[in-house]
Design an enzyme around this catalytic site. Structure first.
Site, PDB file in Angstrom:
ATOM      1  N   SER A 159       0.677  -1.177  -0.033  1.00 38.15           N
ATOM      2  CA  SER A 159      -0.073   0.197   0.137  1.00 38.15           C
ATOM      3  C   SER A 159       0.820   1.539  -0.147  1.00 38.15           C
ATOM      4  CB  SER A 159      -0.948   0.014   1.390  1.00 38.15           C
ATOM      5  OG  SER A 159      -2.126   0.967   1.165  1.00 38.15           O
ATOM      6  N   ASP A 360      -8.226  -6.399  -5.184  1.00 40.55           N
ATOM      7  CA  ASP A 360      -7.878  -5.221  -4.370  1.00 40.55           C
ATOM      8  C   ASP A 360      -8.633  -4.194  -5.316  1.00 40.55           C
ATOM      9  OD1 ASP A 360      -6.851  -3.156  -2.997  1.00 40.55           O
ATOM     10  OD2 ASP A 360      -4.777  -3.262  -3.760  1.00 40.55           O
ATOM     11  N   HIS A 420      -5.935  -6.472  -1.240  1.00 40.14           N
ATOM     12  CA  HIS A 420      -4.917  -5.634  -0.846  1.00 40.14           C
ATOM     13  C   HIS A 420      -3.803  -6.138   0.104  1.00 40.14           C
ATOM     14  CE1 HIS A 420      -3.545  -1.487  -0.661  1.00 40.14           C
ATOM     15  NE2 HIS A 420      -3.320  -1.555   0.427  1.00 40.14           N
TER      16      HIS A 420
END
Length: 441
Positions: A159, A360, A420
């Protein structure tokens, strides 16, 4: 301050056993400490030495794990929810990365996790400052742990951690070349990374539409909100762009009945975040993207048994207590791209890997592929000509778990059935990827 005494670590483990009633959590070796990276700015690191039945720890690579947010704790979420030797319930994790590498978790930027600042002026405000702080920590670490100086050293990230990892890797490459830091830097892996925020935001609508999570009216509304973000970025109004990014997320939630930004197939009833009247966007984004990394059960673990085990955490420091301030101070830098940094890494010969989860949303694969196509790296045409190669899922032989492409010093992994947090969603495949990147498979 850097602590080196083995006896100190033994005392800590014994303290943990006596005062928590729990068994010693690991058969392997571990260590942790603080480094004051600037006046009043203290960063916490936690190292697990590789614990493999078939190889000595010094024969395996060293991996630095960087969490997202900014404000997510690697020593907490990355450690106990994703790749550490134990899960949140203090049970052994079968897909722990510690079986294939020594793993260094660092709570960064300053104020994240157990890291803390003595005052409001101690927070980082952009990735350049984050990279500078990390270089100070790594200089201390490799000086204190000289046995790791020749071990292949990789940075893995997730991220916003990927955006930080890119900047850190570039500064690390320069420091190694100049001789101000001694380590064997072998590459960086950018997982579901916030490298080009605008490319992510602009593809939310098309991605959700093609996965039947938006109708054409919703697509129009999400696209309109995303266009406002684009205009702000083009005008270099980056803090405004961060605020409009938050607005766009709200539009997405309203049109999808609260889709989960981290995995579009794991929505629970009433999961969507409802904006409270008068709530500023920083608080809203903290609830959306920081609090999920600080669940109540994880917070209880970190501020209870783990805090007792570590011993050195100052009395006035709470794990995650400064997370919102971390995010707030980085708001003006949040929507800035670092594609040019990835270009510089590739041109410098650094091994760069991109990996992304199929499910994601917040950093969807469509957006990742868009910014990759914008690279100016001379090897990009050759990369684009390649076909991807399927990889079996280690947990289900004969079933495709991922695809990947590699050309020169650039690789891309598409991880199927993952959102994610890839190691959490697809642990066996993530471990296999780690071994491939570090040339163990």
């Amino acid at each position: 301050m850097i602590r080196t005494e083995t006896s100190c670590r033994l005392v800590v483990v014994l303290f943990f056993i006596v005062n928590t009633g729990l068994s010693s959590p690991l058969s392997g070796k571990e260590d942790w400490d603080y480094v004051e990276v600037r006046d009043g700015a203290h960063m916490f690191w936690w190292l697990y030495y590789a614990d493999s039945p078939s190889a000595h720890s010094m024969d395996l690579p060293l991996v630095l794990w960087l969490q997202g947010g900014p404000g997510g704790s690697g020593t907490g979420f990355g450690n106990f929810e994703e790749i550490g030797p134990l899960n949140r319930n203090q049970e052994p994790r079968k897909t722990s990365w510690v079986q294939a590498a020594s793993v260094l978790f660092v709570d960064n930027p300053v104020g994240t996790g157990f890291s803390y600042t003595d005052g409001p002026g101690g927070y980082a405000t952009d990735v350049s400052m984050v990279a500078s702080d990390m270089l100070v920590l790594l200089q201390h670490f490799f000086k204190d742990k000289a046995e790791f100086q020749s071990v292949p050293f990789y940075i893995f990230s997730e991220s916003y951690g990927g955006k930080m990892a890119a900047a850190i890797s570039l500064e690390l490459t320069k420091a190694v070349a100049h001789g101000s830091l001694k380590c064997n830097f072998a590459g960086v892996a950018l997982g579901d990374s916030w490298i080009s925020p605008l490319d992510s935001v602009m593809t939310w609508g098309p991605y959700l539409y093609t996965t039947s999570l938006l109708d054409e009216y919703g697509l129009a509304e999400v696209s309109s909100a995303a266009d406002a973000v684009k205009r702000a970025v083009e005008l270099q109004q980056f803090e405004k762009a961060t605020e409009l990014w938050s607005v766009t997320e709200t539009v997405v939630e309203q049109n999808t009945n609260g889709v989960n930004f981290y995995n579009i197939l794991t929505q629970e009833p009433d999961e969507g975040v409802v904006t409270s009247a008068g709530e500023d966007y920083i608080s809203l984004q903290t609830r959306r993207h920081i609090q999920p990394l600080h669940s109540q059960s994880l917070s209880e673990l970190m501020n209870g048994p783990i805090r007792k085990k570590l011993v050195i955490i100052p009395q006035n420091v709470t794990w995650g207590g400064q997370a919102e301030e971390v995010f707030s101070n980085m708001a003006g830098d949040f929507m800035k791209p670092v594609v040019d940094v990835v270009d510089q890494l590739l041109e410098a010969g650094v091994n760069v890997t991109i990996y992304n989860g199929q499910l994601d949303l917040i950093v969807d694969t469509m957006g990742q592929e868009l910014w990759v196509k914008k690279l100016k790296w001379e090897g990009l045409p050759g990369f684009n000509k390649m076909r991807w190669t399927p990889l079996d899922d280690p947990a289900s032989p004969g079933v495709t778990g991922a695809f990947y492409k590699n050309h020169k010093n650039f690789s891309f992994y598409w991880i199927l059935k993952a959102g994610h947090m890839i190691p959490s969603d697809q642990g066996p495949m993530a471990l296999q990827m780690l071994k491939m990147i570090t040339q163990q498979a």
